[in-house]
Write a protein that holds these residues in place. Structure first.
Motif, PDB file in Angstrom:
ATOM      1  N   ALA A   1     118.832  45.538  70.449  1.00  0.00           N
ATOM      2  CA  ALA A   1     119.138  46.693  71.296  1.00  0.00           C
ATOM      3  C   ALA A   1     120.642  46.900  71.400  1.00  0.00           C
ATOM      4  O   ALA A   1     121.432  45.999  71.146  1.00  0.00           O
ATOM      5  CB  ALA A   1     118.547  46.475  72.681  1.00  0.00           C
ATOM      6  N   ASN A   2     120.995  48.105  71.782  1.00  0.00           N
ATOM      7  CA  ASN A   2     122.381  48.555  72.053  1.00  0.00           C
ATOM      8  C   ASN A   2     123.169  48.907  70.783  1.00  0.00           C
ATOM      9  O   ASN A   2     123.924  49.843  70.781  1.00  0.00           O
ATOM     10  CB  ASN A   2     123.189  47.524  72.863  1.00  0.00           C
TER      11      ASN A   2
ATOM     12  N   PHE B   1     124.563  51.130  74.794  1.00  0.00           N
ATOM     13  CA  PHE B   1     123.819  50.399  75.826  1.00  0.00           C
ATOM     14  C   PHE B   1     122.588  51.192  76.290  1.00  0.00           C
ATOM     15  O   PHE B   1     122.709  52.327  76.754  1.00  0.00           O
ATOM     16  CB  PHE B   1     124.742  50.125  77.017  1.00  0.00           C
ATOM     17  N   ASP B   2     121.440  50.588  76.151  1.00  0.00           N
ATOM     18  CA  ASP B   2     120.143  51.143  76.585  1.00  0.00           C
ATOM     19  C   ASP B   2     119.681  52.376  75.800  1.00  0.00           C
ATOM     20  O   ASP B   2     118.644  52.936  76.134  1.00  0.00           O
ATOM     21  CB  ASP B   2     120.141  51.481  78.087  1.00  0.00           C
TER      22      ASP B   2
ATOM     23  N   HIS C   1     113.775  49.101  80.333  1.00  0.00           N
ATOM     24  CA  HIS C   1     114.606  49.711  79.290  1.00  0.00           C
ATOM     25  C   HIS C   1     113.780  49.892  78.020  1.00  0.00           C
ATOM     26  O   HIS C   1     112.811  49.171  77.768  1.00  0.00           O
ATOM     27  CB  HIS C   1     115.867  48.873  79.033  1.00  0.00           C
TER      28      HIS C   1
ATOM     29  N   ASP D   1     115.167  50.364  74.707  1.00  0.00           N
ATOM     30  CA  ASP D   1     115.868  50.256  73.423  1.00  0.00           C
ATOM     31  C   ASP D   1     115.426  49.081  72.553  1.00  0.00           C
ATOM     32  O   ASP D   1     115.942  48.900  71.447  1.00  0.00           O
ATOM     33  CB  ASP D   1     117.394  50.273  73.615  1.00  0.00           C
ATOM     34  N   ASN D   2     114.468  48.272  73.022  1.00  0.00           N
ATOM     35  CA  ASN D   2     113.802  47.310  72.135  1.00  0.00           C
ATOM     36  C   ASN D   2     112.403  47.806  71.765  1.00  0.00           C
ATOM     37  O   ASN D   2     112.010  47.723  70.593  1.00  0.00           O
ATOM     38  CB  ASN D   2     113.666  45.925  72.788  1.00  0.00           C
TER      39      ASN D   2
ATOM     40  N   THR E   1     117.809  38.520  80.433  1.00  0.00           N
ATOM     41  CA  THR E   1     118.292  39.902  80.469  1.00  0.00           C
ATOM     42  C   THR E   1     118.690  40.279  81.888  1.00  0.00           C
ATOM     43  O   THR E   1     119.722  40.919  82.117  1.00  0.00           O
ATOM     44  CB  THR E   1     117.198  40.853  79.938  1.00  0.00           C
TER      45      THR E   1
ATOM     46  N   ARG F   1     122.349  41.557  83.026  1.00  0.00           N
ATOM     47  CA  ARG F   1     122.532  42.911  83.572  1.00  0.00           C
ATOM     48  C   ARG F   1     123.224  42.868  84.927  1.00  0.00           C
ATOM     49  O   ARG F   1     123.895  43.817  85.317  1.00  0.00           O
ATOM     50  CB  ARG F   1     121.180  43.634  83.691  1.00  0.00           C
TER      51      ARG F   1
ATOM     52  N   ARG G   1     130.002  40.580  79.216  1.00  0.00           N
ATOM     53  CA  ARG G   1     128.828  39.831  78.753  1.00  0.00           C
ATOM     54  C   ARG G   1     129.181  38.706  77.780  1.00  0.00           C
ATOM     55  O   ARG G   1     128.496  37.685  77.740  1.00  0.00           O
ATOM     56  CB  ARG G   1     127.841  40.791  78.084  1.00  0.00           C
TER      57      ARG G   1
ATOM     58  N   GLY H   1     121.375  42.783  71.903  1.00  0.00           N
ATOM     59  CA  GLY H   1     120.783  43.083  73.203  1.00  0.00           C
ATOM     60  C   GLY H   1     121.616  42.500  74.320  1.00  0.00           C
ATOM     61  O   GLY H   1     122.830  42.691  74.386  1.00  0.00           O
ATOM     62  N   ALA H   2     120.954  41.717  75.183  1.00  0.00           N
ATOM     63  CA  ALA H   2     121.658  41.108  76.305  1.00  0.00           C
ATOM     64  C   ALA H   2     122.212  39.733  75.934  1.00  0.00           C
ATOM     65  O   ALA H   2     122.744  39.026  76.783  1.00  0.00           O
ATOM     66  CB  ALA H   2     120.693  40.992  77.486  1.00  0.00           C
TER      67      ALA H   2
HETATM   68  N1  HSE Z   1     119.750  47.341  76.675  1.00  0.00           N
HETATM   69  C1  HSE Z   1     119.278  46.106  77.212  1.00  0.00           C
HETATM   70  C2  HSE Z   1     120.452  45.338  77.784  1.00  0.00           C
HETATM   71  C3  HSE Z   1     118.613  45.326  76.124  1.00  0.00           C
HETATM   72  O1  HSE Z   1     121.483  45.285  77.109  1.00  0.00           O
HETATM   73  O2  HSE Z   1     120.352  44.810  78.883  1.00  0.00           O
HETATM   74  C4  HSE Z   1     118.097  44.000  76.534  1.00  0.00           C
HETATM   75  O3  HSE Z   1     117.561  43.345  75.360  1.00  0.00           O
END
Ligand code: HSE
Length: 303
Positions: A13-14, A19-20, A136, A138-139, A180, A184, A231, A257-258
């Motif tokens: 993801a991302n 992001f998202d 979310h 995006d996965n 995650t 976040r 992050r 992703g995260a």
């Molecule tokens: N878009 C989400 C995040 C994906 O970055 O928190 C989590 O896999």
């Protein structure tokens, strides 16, 4: 159809700056599931992997997604679900999305496709909410549609798969778990306008780069000025992996992703292999257990 077996891809993801809203599916790693329709109402889940995930449907990502599916179906259909995960939970590689999307995609096939993609995304998002605290998309979207996806809207769920060139993907997964929800929590809720402009400029340029197979534009656009600075602090070796991968010829990449996994795009397999060696050397030196993959974009839809 009484029994359906599916391979469910990992997803990233991302794609650094989106992001998202951006994500892509890869050919490896993948989970395997078998779903059987049963005369006995209810959902029964059995994990054949060693990750110790809950098998109670109310606590299991796949179970929660299937419950949402059954509720909207309005029947008391029973499902027996066997899940073998190769995508480690908490890896940043879309493990929960694979469980959620895999279960509802298999159920949809088994019942003759009663639901469209938008509804399937909605059901899978209910599972994502259990896993990460946020629904979310995006996965789950790249997991279902394949390739590179853009989220147009989450309510109602609407995602599109965009064209993308051939890309090698090198992934390193340092064996630490980053939830995650934790990843976040630490992100800033307010974004300075200047950073926002840089970010959406990169997102738009990255999408244009994918659609026109412009590797140089893809490379120039893979920057995240908003989330990565915070992050990346959760990921040992992040800065070194990134610097060494770019020096080895990668187009660019970042946190998967995260996190804690990281990924790098390359145009050639040889470059992807050099990047893998650099990633390995960073974690050998740090004494952190890790796993690497060299894979490619999975461009075909799940169903
Ligand atoms: N878009 C989400 C995040 C994906 O970055 O928190 C989590 O896999």
């Amino acid at each position: 159809m009484k029994e359906v077996q599916l391979r469910i891809p990992a997803t990233i993801a991302n794609i650094v700056c989106g992001f998202d809203v951006l994500g892509f599916a890869v050919n490896e790693p993948y989970d395997e599931i078998t779903l059987r329709i049963s005369d006995r109402p209810g959902i029964r889940i059995h994990h054949t992997d060693g990750y110790g995930l809950p098998e109670d449907p109310a606590l299991n990502v796949a179970g929660v997604s299937l419950q949402a599916f059954i509720k909207e179906l309005g029947t008391d259909t029973g499902f027996d679900l066997e899940i073998h995960k190769n995508i480690k939970p908490g890896s940043g590689l879309g493990s929960s999305a694979a469980s959620a999307m895999g279960a509802v995609a298999a159920a949809n096939i088994a019942l003759g496709n009663p639901f469209n993609h938008s509804r399937l995304l909605y059901f899978a998002m209910q599972g994502e909410k259990v896993a990460g605290g946020v629904a979310h998309m995006d996965n789950v979207a790249p997991c279902l549609l394949g390739g590179v996806t853009v989220i147009q809207s989450t309510d109602p769920p609407d995602a599109i798969s965009i064209p993308a060139p051939e890309l090698q993907v090198t992934i390193v997964h340092p064996q630490i778990e980053v939830k995650t929800s934790d990843s976040r929590k630490i992100i800033k809720k307010e974004v300075p306008l200047k950073s926002a402009i840089t970010q959406w400029s990169n997102v738009a340029s990255l999408v244009a780069g994918f659609c026109t197979s412009n590797y140089q534009l893809i490379s120039k656009s893979l920057h995240d000025v908003i989330f990565e600075p915070t992050r990346s602090m959760l990921i040992p070796g992040f800065a070194e992996v990134k610097a060494k991968s770019l020096a080895a010829g990668a187009l660019g990449g970042g946190i998967a992703g995260a996190g804690p996994s990281m990924f790098m795009f390359s145009t050639e397999l040889e470059t992807a292999q050099r990047v893998e060696k650099e990633m390995q050397s960073v974690y050998e030196k740090l004494g952190v257990e890790y796993k690497t993959y060299i894979t490619t974009l999975k461009k075909t839809p799940l169903i």
